[in-house]
Design an enzyme around this catalytic site. Sequence first.
Site, PDB file in Angstrom:
ATOM      1  N   LYS A   1       0.822  -1.192   0.000  1.00 47.40           N
ATOM      2  CA  LYS A   1       0.000   0.000   0.000  1.00 47.40           C
ATOM      3  C   LYS A   1       0.859   1.245   0.000  1.00 47.40           C
ATOM      4  O   LYS A   1       0.434   2.335  -0.383  1.00 47.40           O
ATOM      5  CB  LYS A   1      -0.859   0.018   1.290  1.00 47.40           C
ATOM      6  CG  LYS A   1      -1.672  -1.239   1.482  1.00 47.40           C
ATOM      7  CD  LYS A   1      -2.231  -1.278   2.933  1.00 47.40           C
ATOM      8  CE  LYS A   1      -2.761  -2.645   3.230  1.00 47.40           C
ATOM      9  NZ  LYS A   1      -2.419  -3.187   4.506  1.00 47.40           N
ATOM     10  N   GLY A   2       2.098   1.108   0.492  1.00 49.52           N
ATOM     11  CA  GLY A   2       2.937   2.264   0.768  1.00 49.52           C
ATOM     12  C   GLY A   2       3.172   3.190  -0.418  1.00 49.52           C
ATOM     13  O   GLY A   2       3.206   4.406  -0.273  1.00 49.52           O
TER      14      GLY A   2
ATOM     15  N   ASP B   1      15.278  -0.874  -0.183  1.00 48.94           N
ATOM     16  CA  ASP B   1      16.174  -1.108   0.952  1.00 48.94           C
ATOM     17  C   ASP B   1      17.200  -2.158   0.522  1.00 48.94           C
ATOM     18  O   ASP B   1      18.173  -1.825  -0.149  1.00 48.94           O
ATOM     19  CB  ASP B   1      15.302  -1.540   2.134  1.00 48.94           C
ATOM     20  CG  ASP B   1      16.066  -1.653   3.426  1.00 48.94           C
ATOM     21  OD1 ASP B   1      16.954  -0.816   3.659  1.00 48.94           O
ATOM     22  OD2 ASP B   1      15.784  -2.571   4.219  1.00 48.94           O
TER      23      ASP B   1
ATOM     24  N   PHE C   1      14.985   3.709  10.456  1.00 51.14           N
ATOM     25  CA  PHE C   1      13.616   3.382  10.055  1.00 51.14           C
ATOM     26  C   PHE C   1      12.801   4.663   9.938  1.00 51.14           C
ATOM     27  O   PHE C   1      12.796   5.491  10.834  1.00 51.14           O
ATOM     28  CB  PHE C   1      12.981   2.444  11.076  1.00 51.14           C
ATOM     29  CG  PHE C   1      11.738   1.791  10.559  1.00 51.14           C
ATOM     30  CD1 PHE C   1      11.814   0.653   9.758  1.00 51.14           C
ATOM     31  CD2 PHE C   1      10.490   2.321  10.842  1.00 51.14           C
ATOM     32  CE1 PHE C   1      10.666   0.061   9.262  1.00 51.14           C
ATOM     33  CE2 PHE C   1       9.334   1.729  10.349  1.00 51.14           C
ATOM     34  CZ  PHE C   1       9.420   0.597   9.562  1.00 51.14           C
ATOM     35  N   VAL C   2      12.118   4.811   8.812  1.00 55.02           N
ATOM     36  CA  VAL C   2      11.340   6.034   8.579  1.00 55.02           C
ATOM     37  C   VAL C   2       9.864   5.708   8.349  1.00 55.02           C
ATOM     38  O   VAL C   2       9.512   4.601   7.938  1.00 55.02           O
ATOM     39  CB  VAL C   2      11.887   6.837   7.374  1.00 55.02           C
ATOM     40  CG1 VAL C   2      13.309   7.301   7.635  1.00 55.02           C
ATOM     41  CG2 VAL C   2      11.817   6.024   6.086  1.00 55.02           C
TER      42      VAL C   2
ATOM     43  N   ASP D   1       4.971   2.894   6.583  1.00 50.75           N
ATOM     44  CA  ASP D   1       4.300   2.558   7.838  1.00 50.75           C
ATOM     45  C   ASP D   1       5.226   1.896   8.843  1.00 50.75           C
ATOM     46  O   ASP D   1       6.291   1.375   8.492  1.00 50.75           O
ATOM     47  CB  ASP D   1       3.157   1.583   7.563  1.00 50.75           C
ATOM     48  CG  ASP D   1       3.671   0.184   7.201  1.00 50.75           C
ATOM     49  OD1 ASP D   1       4.430   0.069   6.222  1.00 50.75           O
ATOM     50  OD2 ASP D   1       3.336  -0.772   7.924  1.00 50.75           O
TER      51      ASP D   1
ATOM     52  N   ARG E   1       1.119   6.059   7.836  1.00 43.35           N
ATOM     53  CA  ARG E   1       1.197   6.232   6.388  1.00 43.35           C
ATOM     54  C   ARG E   1       0.692   7.603   5.952  1.00 43.35           C
ATOM     55  O   ARG E   1       1.124   8.149   4.944  1.00 43.35           O
ATOM     56  CB  ARG E   1       0.345   5.166   5.665  1.00 43.35           C
ATOM     57  CG  ARG E   1       0.860   3.745   5.793  1.00 43.35           C
ATOM     58  CD  ARG E   1       0.079   2.855   4.824  1.00 43.35           C
ATOM     59  NE  ARG E   1       0.217   1.438   5.114  1.00 43.35           N
ATOM     60  CZ  ARG E   1       1.210   0.670   4.689  1.00 43.35           C
ATOM     61  NH1 ARG E   1       2.205   1.185   3.995  1.00 43.35           N
ATOM     62  NH2 ARG E   1       1.233  -0.613   4.971  1.00 43.35           N
TER      63      ARG E   1
HETATM   64  P1  IMP Z   1      13.581  -4.476   0.438  1.00 35.49           P
HETATM   65  O1  IMP Z   1      12.982  -5.695  -0.200  1.00 35.49           O
HETATM   66  O2  IMP Z   1      14.564  -4.819   1.523  1.00 35.49           O
HETATM   67  O3  IMP Z   1      14.151  -3.487  -0.524  1.00 35.49           O
HETATM   68  O4  IMP Z   1      12.416  -3.819   1.291  1.00 35.49           O
HETATM   69  C1  IMP Z   1      11.543  -2.930   0.817  1.00 35.49           C
HETATM   70  C2  IMP Z   1      10.298  -2.919   1.664  1.00 35.49           C
HETATM   71  O5  IMP Z   1      10.568  -2.927   3.077  1.00 35.49           O
HETATM   72  C3  IMP Z   1       9.586  -1.640   1.418  1.00 35.49           C
HETATM   73  O6  IMP Z   1       8.699  -1.746   0.320  1.00 35.49           O
HETATM   74  C4  IMP Z   1       8.901  -1.368   2.728  1.00 35.49           C
HETATM   75  O7  IMP Z   1       7.643  -2.014   2.754  1.00 35.49           O
HETATM   76  C5  IMP Z   1       9.771  -1.984   3.767  1.00 35.49           C
HETATM   77  N1  IMP Z   1      10.669  -0.973   4.410  1.00 35.49           N
HETATM   78  C6  IMP Z   1      12.014  -0.914   4.315  1.00 35.49           C
HETATM   79  N2  IMP Z   1      12.516   0.105   5.046  1.00 35.49           N
HETATM   80  C7  IMP Z   1      11.455   0.733   5.598  1.00 35.49           C
HETATM   81  C8  IMP Z   1      11.338   1.901   6.476  1.00 35.49           C
HETATM   82  O8  IMP Z   1      12.300   2.560   6.881  1.00 35.49           O
HETATM   83  N3  IMP Z   1      10.069   2.239   6.838  1.00 35.49           N
HETATM   84  C9  IMP Z   1       8.959   1.522   6.429  1.00 35.49           C
HETATM   85  N4  IMP Z   1       9.039   0.443   5.619  1.00 35.49           N
HETATM   86  C10 IMP Z   1      10.275   0.032   5.212  1.00 35.49           C
END
Ligand code: IMP
Length: 178
Positions: free
Chosen positions: A46-47, A106, A155-156, A162, A168
Amino acid sequence: MSAPLLPAIERVLFTEQQIDDRIREVAAEISRDYEGRVLKLIAVLKGSVFFLTALARRLEVPVKIDFLGISSFSNRSGAPGVVRIAKDLDEGIEGEDVLLVEDIVDTGFTLRYLLQTLAGRGPNSLSVCTFLDRNSRRIAQLPLKYRCFEIPDRFVVGFGLDQNQLYRNLGYVAVMKT
Ligand code: IMP
Ligand code: MG
């Protein structure tokens, strides 16, 4: 006048004004690059919805939008990277110019899975526009064509991001207290 910070929030990283200014810049860049074409924006629920709507309103090329829902799991060793589609796109993307719109990249595992999946459906082009980039934690190296902000390893929340489904709706991006 700005609203008082919530107790769980340590500091604001990007204000509403900074976000708006930056989205306008990135939208102008995208509009130039895709001039004369129709853009299919795909966002992950949803983000990314908050960023997608803000971006779409600033684009000067015709846009279509579609959404994907995903579930991510950790495997037994706790490693990330297991992603599956929980809600698929409503329409195919064959021959289309697709821009995958992400809230944050991330480790890159989520994005790697999405790019592989979408690439297999025959788009004319496939690029990524991410709102936030935490490059310091990247494991899967991926081409991010457009990026609004690079962020530190904290963490943001806010602007779609969220913590346990909360925050959100904040108009700004903030670092949580640890
Ligand atoms: P990745 O697969 O490690 O790149 O993770 C991406 C997903 O992790 C994002 O789409 C978010 O849902 C979640 N995520 C990663 N860091 C944060 C953060 O700082 N705040 C909130 N959600 C995060
Ligand atoms: Mg996400």
